[in-house]
Design a protein around this motif. Structure first.
Motif, PDB file in Angstrom:
ATOM      1  N   VAL A   1       0.768  -7.214  -9.893  1.00  0.00           N
ATOM      2  CA  VAL A   1       1.628  -8.400  -9.848  1.00  0.00           C
ATOM      3  C   VAL A   1       3.087  -7.998 -10.017  1.00  0.00           C
ATOM      4  O   VAL A   1       3.978  -8.445  -9.271  1.00  0.00           O
ATOM      5  N   MET A   2       3.353  -7.128 -10.979  1.00  0.00           N
ATOM      6  CA  MET A   2       4.722  -6.664 -11.236  1.00  0.00           C
ATOM      7  C   MET A   2       5.311  -5.959 -10.017  1.00  0.00           C
ATOM      8  O   MET A   2       6.460  -6.204  -9.629  1.00  0.00           O
ATOM      9  N   ILE A   3       4.515  -5.093  -9.377  1.00  0.00           N
ATOM     10  CA  ILE A   3       4.986  -4.355  -8.202  1.00  0.00           C
ATOM     11  C   ILE A   3       5.377  -5.319  -7.091  1.00  0.00           C
ATOM     12  O   ILE A   3       6.438  -5.202  -6.468  1.00  0.00           O
ATOM     13  N   MET A   4       4.506  -6.295  -6.827  1.00  0.00           N
ATOM     14  CA  MET A   4       4.738  -7.232  -5.733  1.00  0.00           C
ATOM     15  C   MET A   4       5.994  -8.070  -5.940  1.00  0.00           C
ATOM     16  O   MET A   4       6.704  -8.392  -4.993  1.00  0.00           O
ATOM     17  N   ILE A   5       6.271  -8.424  -7.175  1.00  0.00           N
ATOM     18  CA  ILE A   5       7.417  -9.291  -7.459  1.00  0.00           C
ATOM     19  C   ILE A   5       8.734  -8.526  -7.432  1.00  0.00           C
ATOM     20  O   ILE A   5       9.716  -8.970  -6.836  1.00  0.00           O
ATOM     21  N   HIS A   6       8.787  -7.361  -8.053  1.00  0.00           N
ATOM     22  CA  HIS A   6      10.068  -6.668  -8.219  1.00  0.00           C
ATOM     23  C   HIS A   6      10.379  -5.642  -7.139  1.00  0.00           C
ATOM     24  O   HIS A   6      11.560  -5.312  -6.938  1.00  0.00           O
ATOM     25  N   GLY A   7       9.374  -5.095  -6.470  1.00  0.00           N
ATOM     26  CA  GLY A   7       9.611  -4.020  -5.507  1.00  0.00           C
ATOM     27  C   GLY A   7      10.469  -4.457  -4.338  1.00  0.00           C
ATOM     28  O   GLY A   7      10.565  -5.649  -4.014  1.00  0.00           O
TER      29      GLY A   7
ATOM     30  N   GLN B   1       0.827  -1.206   0.000  1.00  0.00           N
ATOM     31  CA  GLN B   1       0.000   0.000   0.000  1.00  0.00           C
ATOM     32  C   GLN B   1       0.862   1.257   0.000  1.00  0.00           C
ATOM     33  O   GLN B   1       0.585   2.226  -0.717  1.00  0.00           O
ATOM     34  N   GLU B   2       1.935   1.223   0.779  1.00  0.00           N
ATOM     35  CA  GLU B   2       2.805   2.399   0.846  1.00  0.00           C
ATOM     36  C   GLU B   2       3.521   2.627  -0.483  1.00  0.00           C
ATOM     37  O   GLU B   2       3.632   3.770  -0.960  1.00  0.00           O
ATOM     38  N   VAL B   3       3.996   1.554  -1.119  1.00  0.00           N
ATOM     39  CA  VAL B   3       4.776   1.736  -2.342  1.00  0.00           C
ATOM     40  C   VAL B   3       3.916   2.252  -3.495  1.00  0.00           C
ATOM     41  O   VAL B   3       4.356   3.100  -4.280  1.00  0.00           O
ATOM     42  N   VAL B   4       2.667   1.777  -3.611  1.00  0.00           N
ATOM     43  CA  VAL B   4       1.843   2.250  -4.734  1.00  0.00           C
ATOM     44  C   VAL B   4       1.445   3.711  -4.558  1.00  0.00           C
ATOM     45  O   VAL B   4       1.250   4.439  -5.544  1.00  0.00           O
TER      46      VAL B   4
END
Length: 564
Positions: A326-332, A68-71
């Motif tokens: 999905v991309m955010i969760m994998i690479h962040g 939530q914070e990163v998005v």
């Protein structure tokens, strides 16, 4: 399509009751969402996390709060505070989505798919034609009952998907086998009034997607297209987003309601070990063509025989903005977003260093002119770049800011670099640093960006491979799930057996305090897909389904996991 339609149109009293229930539910959902948002973002040094520059939550310590914070802080989304469950996609998100759209559109145009646009509203009468299919969407339908201050004579629903909008016109347009194949796609938003807690990109009440709907003469032709589209979906993940996926077929229990069979690309989130559906390509068979009377004259009938009509074979396929989540969760990571170069709005950020109060205006202007030269050079080789000359911010602050936003490559340039005719670089994905000769920038930076893209994919693929575990002993299933894996088990593919497996792998709810991600998982596993790439081990007629309560013979290895 989708919905809860009854044979008759809703009565006025039923509508008023529904409106009241919807208001109460919306108020409750809004309070829950607001509370969840506040609870997820911690207080650091007396300040709320969203008031602090930079990330405050570690990915490994509280994954949902980190997400939530990163998005929010990477400026991908904003909560739409007027109505809960809706999100504003900011320019960085829209750039990613439009890049995907362009790439996919080119692929389907080569296949002969044409673009169309159908209305967003559908009537209860249309919904009635596909009762069985619509049932699953019924609780999520948003109804429009008024126009201005007047009640509509016939309430209309906002589309949750478009079969009921489109297929009556397929029936009108398809008259002969010469009209086939009919292949249409539209890019639009749909509304599904989720009752569960919403999550940016993954679960929203309105989201962007593409939905393709096609009609074919035979099962074989329909089946060929299903796999072509599935491969394009895999390409979106693997070639653009650097995200590995497993191609497969859904079980009968998990297939598209009302369809013949469903193919899927399935992803994996390492931080919590959950599977996540990436995109689906469905063969609808002749089910919908029978509902909507979409027929053609049989071209194989012999001369002199009476007119014989056959129902067409249909497909539908869809990909949504969920891909971004999905991309955010994998690479962040703990610094924020990490973007693959191919979909990043800015691929290279150039930051001046060594500028002090003693730097003369002339030297400062000269340096900034050099930054513009770098940008122009990179533009000629189709590298998207920008420079950051904001006053009042230190280079270190700018480094952190652009790392939070996930820009793949940072270039630094100062007096020391100028003296050596080089630029210094730092990779966002690995942190690796080095220098590149200014004269080599046009050749070396595009190559470096491609290396970053391929390295990000290779890292994610190795992770997914290592967490897909083949299990042949039932007692190993739950411990393997608890170690953040998905499992491939011999399975009979029966729906009743799937239900038993889900129930028998549930754990007791963890009532302890602390972040949900750190609690013992209680969710049972469900089937994700029957992978096309099958492990060896099943002996036809001998290997039993792994479920000890089943006893039937195994048909295939099926991938199971805790999932979104």
């Amino acid at each position: 399509m989708a919905d809860n339609a009854s044979a008759a149109e809703p009565s006025k009293s039923a509508i008023k009751k529904a409106e009241k229930q919807a208001r109460v539910a919306a108020e409750k959902a809004g309070k829950v969402a607001k509370a969840a948002k506040q609870a997820a973002l911690p207080v650091v040094g007396g300040k709320k996390a969203d008031d602090i520059m930079g990330m405050t939550v570690k990915k490994t310590e509280n994954f949902s709060a980190w997400y939530q914070e990163v998005v929010l802080k990477s400026e991908l989304i904003n909560y739409y505070e007027e109505i809960s469950g809706f999100f504003i996609l900011r320019p960085t998100s829209m750039y990613i989505w439009n890049t995907i759209r362009k790439w996919f559109q080119e692929g389907i145009e080569e296949m002969g798919v044409e673009e169309a646009s159908f209305p967003m509203f559908l009537s209860s009468k249309s919904l009635e034609k596909e009762k069985d299919h619509v049932e699953g969407f019924a609780p999520e339908l948003a109804w429009v009952t008024k126009a201005g201050d007047k009640d509509l004579e016939v309430p209309v629903a906002v589309r949750p998907t478009s079969e009921a909008v489109m297929y009556p016109y397929y029936s009108k347009w398809i008259r002969s086998h010469r009209d086939l194949p009919l292949r249409l796609n539209q890019w639009n938003s749909v509304v599904r009034w989720e009752a569960k807690q919403t999550t940016p990109f993954l679960r929203a009440r309105e989201f962007l997607w593409q939905e393709g709907h096609t009609a074919h003469l035979t099962e074989e032709l329909a089946g060929e297209e299903v796999l072509q589209i599935l491969e394009l979906y895999a390409g979106v993940y693997e070639q653009l987003l650097a995200v590995p996926v497993v191609r497969g077929r859904k079980t009968e229990k998990e297939k598209f309601a009302g369809g013949y069979y469903t193919t899927t690309v399935e992803g994996y989130i390492p931080s919590n070990g959950r599977g996540i559906q990436g995109a689906t390509s469905h063969c609808l068979g002749q089910n919908f063509s029978k509902m909507f009377d979409i027929t053609v004259e049989d071209p194989t009938q012999k001369e002199g025989e009476g007119a014989k009509h056959i129902h067409v074979w249909q497909n539908s396929w869809g990909l949504s903005t969920r891909v971004i989540g999905v991309m955010i969760m994998i690479h962040g990571d703990d610094k924020g977003l990490v973007l693959p170069p191919r979909i990043s709005k800015i691929q290279v950020i150039i930051i001046p260093v060594g500028v002090t109060k003693n730097t003369t205006p002339e030297d400062k202007t000269k340096m900034y002119d050099q930054l513009q030269d770098f940008k122009d050079t990179l533009k000629k080789v189709k590298v998207r770049s920008d420079y950051d000359v904001r006053d009042g911010y230190t280079p270190a602050w700018k480094f952190n800011d652009w790392e939070l936003k996930g820009v793949p490559l940072r270039l630094e340039y100062g007096p020391k670099d100028a003296a050596k005719s080089v630029v210094s670089f730092a990779r966002r994905d690995t942190g690796e640093k080095g220098t590149i000769a200014i004269s080599d920038m046009a050749a070396e930076i595009p190559k470096l960006l491609e290396t970053i893209q391929s390295d990000m994919y290779a890292k994610a693929e190795a992770s997914f491979r290592s967490h897909r575990v083949v299990i042949n002993k039932w007692e190993e299933v739950v411990p393997t799930l608890d170690s953040k894996n998905v499992v491939l088990i011999p399975h009979c593919l029966a729906e009743k057996c799937e239900d038993q497996i889900k129930d028998s792998t549930k754990g007791a709810p963890d009532e302890s305090d602390g972040p949900q991600d750190q609690k013992a998982p209680s969710m049972g596993m469900k089937s994700l897909c029957i992978p096309f790439e099958q492990p060896e081990g099943i002996v036809k007629g001998e290997t039993k389904c792994l479920n000890p309560e089943c006893g039937a013979l195994a048909e295939k290895y099926c991938m199971f996991g805790r999932s979104y």
